[in-house]
Design an enzyme around this catalytic site. Structure first.
Site, short mmCIF file in Angstrom:
data_model
loop_
_atom_site.label_atom_id
_atom_site.label_comp_id
_atom_site.label_asym_id
_atom_site.label_seq_id
_atom_site.Cartn_x
_atom_site.Cartn_y
_atom_site.Cartn_z
N GLY A 1 0.59 -0.90 0.21
CA GLY A 1 0.17 0.14 -0.40
C GLY A 1 1.06 1.55 0.17
N ASP A 2 0.01 1.79 -0.88
CA ASP A 2 1.04 3.45 -0.57
C ASP A 2 -0.24 4.26 -1.07
OD1 ASP A 2 3.10 6.37 -0.96
OD2 ASP A 2 4.58 3.69 -0.09
#
Length: 204
Positions: A80-81
């Site tokens: 995730g980012d």
């Protein structure tokens, strides 16, 4: 101890305590391991190539997940980012308190957008991804309030773009928020849970 519903642990390719807490609170057993990637280089090259903030968020999530997917081939590896954009400017995590104060002054009285991406790998291949966004309007902040806020928040502000955690003291900074709360915290959690149910990692 959290109660888990998962049939197998999910590998989180991140050292983010916030993402781990979200998953565990939702009953997902997590093995978290930082994927050591050069985020700054990815952002610089992405910007030079004309990529948009959501495209860069997805590319970073993909890079993290793909790196750990080589180690945990049979597992579900989640990367995730998040990217923060305001008036065409990208904001990273502040380097120190002075940088955090500068970010808050620049965001004060303006509306910015948070883009959160999640990518999942399984058996060495990318099997799913999702991108979501939220818009937040920061109230006009005085320098005195910024200093008082930073005193109270401490080093926690250095771990997040924009120098705030909206689930905590950061709520004091805003007068309008539009979007999913989990997305604002850095992970489109509900679509990810749906995917894990489809794959029978979570019960339907």
């Amino acid at each position: 101890m959290p109660s888990f519903l998962t049939t197998e642990p999910v590998i989180l390719a991140s050292a983010s305590a916030s993402r781990r807490r979200m998953l565990e609170a939702a009953g997902v057993e997590v093995h978290a391991e930082a994927a050591r990637v050069d985020e700054e280089e990815m952002k610089l090259s992405g910007k030079a190539a004309g990529m948009t903030p959501p495209e860069v968020a997805e590319a970073l999530a993909d890079l993290k997940a793909s790196k750990l997917a080589r180690k945990y081939v049979a597992g579900y590896v989640v990367g995730g980012d998040q990217m923060l954009e305001c008036d065409g400017r990208w904001f990273d995590k502040p380097a120190d308190r002075a940088d955090a104060a500068s970010h808050l002054r620049l965001l004060s009285g303006r509306t910015h957008t948070l883009y959160s991406a999640v990518v999942v790998f399984h058996n060495g291949a990318r099997v799913w991804h999702h991108i979501d966004h939220a818009t937040l309007t920061m109230r006009t902040l005085t320098d005195a309030f910024i200093e008082r806020y930073l005193d109270a928040a401490g080093d926690a502000v250095l771990s997040c773009a924009g120098a705030y955690q909206v689930e905590g003291l950061g709520a004091q900074l805003f007068n309008r928020v539009r979007g999913d709360h989990f997305t604002i915290q850095g992970l489109p959690l509900l679509p990810l849970l749906d995917f894990l149910r489809v794959r029978h990692v979570l019960p339907a």
